[in-house]
Design an enzyme around this catalytic site. Structure first.
Site, PDB file in Angstrom:
ATOM      1  N   HIS A 198       0.844  -1.210   0.000  1.00 40.09           N
ATOM      2  CA  HIS A 198       0.000   0.000   0.000  1.00 40.09           C
ATOM      3  C   HIS A 198       0.867   1.243   0.000  1.00 40.09           C
ATOM      4  O   HIS A 198       1.949   1.260   0.571  1.00 40.09           O
ATOM      5  CB  HIS A 198      -0.949  -0.010   1.205  1.00 40.09           C
ATOM      6  N   PRO A 199       0.373   2.280  -0.669  1.00 36.85           N
ATOM      7  CA  PRO A 199       1.152   3.518  -0.756  1.00 36.85           C
ATOM      8  C   PRO A 199       1.063   4.298   0.557  1.00 36.85           C
ATOM      9  O   PRO A 199       0.170   4.071   1.376  1.00 36.85           O
ATOM     10  CB  PRO A 199       0.436   4.295  -1.869  1.00 36.85           C
TER      11      PRO A 199
ATOM     12  N   SER B 184      -6.395   4.266  -5.665  1.00 35.15           N
ATOM     13  CA  SER B 184      -5.788   4.955  -4.533  1.00 35.15           C
ATOM     14  C   SER B 184      -5.825   6.459  -4.732  1.00 35.15           C
ATOM     15  O   SER B 184      -6.116   7.233  -3.825  1.00 35.15           O
ATOM     16  CB  SER B 184      -4.329   4.508  -4.361  1.00 35.15           C
TER      17      SER B 184
ATOM     18  N   ALA C 159      -7.894   8.289  -6.507  1.00 38.60           N
ATOM     19  CA  ALA C 159      -9.245   8.830  -6.351  1.00 38.60           C
ATOM     20  C   ALA C 159      -9.651   8.830  -4.886  1.00 38.60           C
ATOM     21  O   ALA C 159     -10.259   9.783  -4.392  1.00 38.60           O
ATOM     22  CB  ALA C 159     -10.231   7.998  -7.170  1.00 38.60           C
ATOM     23  N   GLU C 160      -9.320   7.790  -4.187  1.00 37.15           N
ATOM     24  CA  GLU C 160      -9.703   7.701  -2.779  1.00 37.15           C
ATOM     25  C   GLU C 160      -9.015   8.778  -1.945  1.00 37.15           C
ATOM     26  O   GLU C 160      -9.630   9.446  -1.125  1.00 37.15           O
ATOM     27  CB  GLU C 160      -9.354   6.308  -2.229  1.00 37.15           C
ATOM     28  N   GLN C 161      -7.729   8.930  -2.183  1.00 36.44           N
ATOM     29  CA  GLN C 161      -7.010   9.943  -1.402  1.00 36.44           C
ATOM     30  C   GLN C 161      -7.486  11.348  -1.755  1.00 36.44           C
ATOM     31  O   GLN C 161      -7.611  12.215  -0.893  1.00 36.44           O
ATOM     32  CB  GLN C 161      -5.507   9.787  -1.633  1.00 36.44           C
TER      33      GLN C 161
END
Lengths: 295, 295, 295, 295
Positions: free
Chosen positions: B70-71, B87, B89-91
């Protein structure tokens, strides 16, 4: 000037009377002089009424002169030196000595525009106002005609005078120049007054910085030991009252969500009647609250 | 990736299945590969349960590897290029691409401290959080032991996966991953729903700037036409909902004080359950109001 | 008579149409007969509008005859035999078959006085009324002039007819003849809907006995599974809704005083709009409660 | 007996002291006699404490005798003649001289059952009770063991004595034997105290007739000029407080429905602490109201 009793003012020589009350009206001891003739006064209200009558009966030119001797609001160049001590204290009370640049610019604009139009300074009883309400009052008065503004100015001068009389003359029948702002926290979760709630009153400002003007902790009755504002006019303006309720309920081991649904509750309201009694209570559980204008 | 129906996912070849769901778990197509063997699924919940079981049954080393791919949260150096589209879009949804310097510094501190202690990145399901709540979550998790944090990380990864499944797979039995935040204004002065009230929802932030996230006008039922937040998790955090009530009452010629006692009423509350239905109504007259946590 | 679909009524012979709808207006099949000519109707509202138009267009003598064929309210001598089945059911719905002696005497006085003055019986749509509201309505209408009372009587006859159409004709576009009375209990002590609260609705009567007309237990949403009154007009009148809150809180081990400060909470209110949606919620802790007219 | 000042009681001869206070404890002047030796008393509380100590230190037989000389509650055969004037007045205060047949039968059953079990009469401080609460208290005490009931009886005797001391001895440091029940009506439709609202307080009874015990009209502050109950204990029991709000709003030309949604609003509550201050306010518009236990 020091506080005098009404009895002293009734009994003293005219010179002492004028020395005592000469600054009730800004740079205008003639009003005290003429009112002295009506002594003795049966009460402070009669004394004040006599001074009002002198103003009322004065020739138009003299009334205009009375207006013109008033200082500009928030005039930095006159700070300290050229204001009467009374004017200085009154203007400072509303924070006119601590204006932001934006506010100072706004006040300067007010004074200049008003003075250019009417030929006399904009007068307002500063102790009854906040910075925001003064700017609002100005916007309302600037479009008026001169006759209306002379009347408005005299009305404000009388309000200033009433507050000065209240400070200077000691007696039983106080002038009705004081208001009150109070609060009360009722914990409807336990059915008891909420003791130990941190309360904070902030004067809101559109133009400058909002500033906290009272802090208190509620006592066993859910009230503050002294009113949030009392013994003086409650300045016209917008306020925010906050109540730290989550820490109160947490200390009583009441189950809360995480983070608590309600934490620091803000009530935002305006004061429109500086001499009124305004009561702003909070009825609160961890999941609900209510407020209303009480008296 | 494009949305597929459950029927399509049940019927297609294994390669297509993995192509469709390979990114449900960040850079970990092996989970979709293993879950494919359990087809057909009678519903989306069964599909998701099968994927969860693969994670659950995986050897500790593989679980740790899942965590490690995971980043970092809010890692500017990886923006765009090195994050999966999901990731990214979520962040962005939580505003992690628009952090203030102070916030960025705080997030960077979080990541570094956490990674140094545990040897893997701090993982949280960003769509369920606000920037403030992430920092709070971090402060709670940093003191944990490694075993607890592996469990916490897996739990968050499953939450992320559930939201991705919900986006990618079309079917009747949706996962319970959406919450709702709604309001309702009842005018108890006239005994009717208050129509035409301007409502504004602000996400409050301690560290960065608060930001308005929804604006609406109440309809004939005193409600907003769509929920203030709906069709997604309601992020954990602090909010302020404001209601322009003075202009509403003024428009109905209800007598008000000047300035109006209540003008723009703020309700400040927190969300703790992103998948819950939170209803925050306002009962209001020009002189009183009440609110409560409804559902 | 049995329920028919609009399609059946549009398709059937005129005789069947009149057989089906001949009693929509008391003993006045001529209205159905004339309305039959306007077939087909695109909806129930069109059908009802056509019947209303027949009444509207009828000569004054015929309108008066329509009024005169109506039975007296609560006429014991005609019970069972001489009333149409519809009249019988309608009068019974409001309890006119179970009047106390005092009530019977009052109704008898109403009918006699009214009939003596106007020469036709007092007509009111009983399903929209309580016994008390009928007596109040009578007191309001008795001082009227004959023209007004002919109009009032026709208006009530149309209301009766609309309810009969709603019962007899099946279709999508129902007439707006149903109201709803609902409640909701929100436990603001725990911030949740109050489930398991015993609720009782009583129709209050000044003259006769008050009577319980609905009992329910709130469900997980704090609501009753079905409205307290629904699928029919909510009769104009005074009501008391009670909520057994002390036993609810005691069951949740919430500390209460002994006896509990609040035990069975009564809300007393009136219904004025039988076709409206009236929502009477309760927000409650062991020490406080609130209600309001919702919708 | 007439009221004495504490100074008089400190200064007078022992005989006069006993003459003055001999009936503080029913037919038991020995308590006053022994307490006389502790003179002078610095306050009424010290006087009462000395009498309590005499009771406390008395031999078990003497304590039992003290209990046994008390009259039966509501014993019609002893009315007037055989009760001390104090007992008579106290029993009448709670309406024990105006019992319904059902209530009289219930009281008779209480006394007989209790006396049979314990060998001494059931004693309760009647001024702190309603008829209903006495029957409830009896039901709670009948299952007790004799030791507990001796203690309960002595506790009630001390409460009776405290109220008699309060009536007979004049001084500054009053015993805390008085409670208060008050109300306040806030019109949140106009944001002002509601003046001119008719208020009625009814003591509710399960067994006998409920009876109105106070009527008042709210004043300019929305309060009653005197508390609904004050200067005495507030009897434990159930009450209904009603407020005629529809006529108030109608008089102010506020638009109402017909009939008014809210007309006479009932608040039903219980008193559990006779010496406490109980405030039961009403916040009201024509469409909503709220109440809470205040203080």
């Amino acid at each position: 000037m020091t506080e005098k009793t009404l009895a002293e003012l009734n009994a003293c020589g005219k010179e002492d009377f004028v020395a005592a009350l000469g600054n009730i009206f800004e740079y205008s001891p003639w009003i005290a002089e003429e009112a002295a003739a009506s002594r003795p006064f049966s009460g402070i209200r009669q004394l004040f009424a006599a001074m009002c009558k002198v103003v009322e009966d004065a020739a138009p030119g003299r009334r205009l002169a009375l207006i013109k001797v008033h200082p500009d609001l928030a005039d930095k160049t006159k700070r300290g030196d050229l204001l009467t001590a009374e004017s200085n204290a009154e203007q400072n009370s509303v924070g006119l000595d601590r204006l932001s640049e934006a506010e100072y610019a706004a006040f300067d604009r007010v004074n200049t525009a008003y003075k250019e139009k009417f030929g006399f300074p904009y007068i307002v009883c500063a102790r009854r106002q906040t910075r925001d309400s003064i700017l609002r009052d100005f916007e309302r008065r600037l479009p008026s005609d001169p006759t209306t503004e002379v009347a408005n100015s005299i009305a404000e001068i009388l309000r200033i005078a009433a507050l000065r009389v209240d400070l200077l003359v000691d007696g039983d029948d106080r002038l009705r120049v004081h208001g009150r702002l109070s609060t009360h926290v009722l914990d409807t979760h336990s059915g008891r007054p909420a003791a130990g709630i941190a309360v904070e009153l902030t004067e809101l400002s559109d133009l400058g910085a909002s500033r906290v003007i009272a802090r208190a902790i509620t006592n066993q009755d859910g009230r503050t030991d002294v009113p949030l504002i009392g013994g003086r006019p409650v300045p016209i303006g917008r306020y925010e009252l906050t109540f730290s309720t989550a820490s109160y309920f947490a200390a009583k081991s009441v189950p809360l969500s995480d983070p608590p649904f309600l934490d620091v509750i803000p009530l935002r309201f305006s004061v429109s009647d500086p001499e009124g009694h305004l009561h702003v209570p909070l009825l609160v559980t961890p999941w609900s609250y209510a407020t209303y204008r009480g008296s």
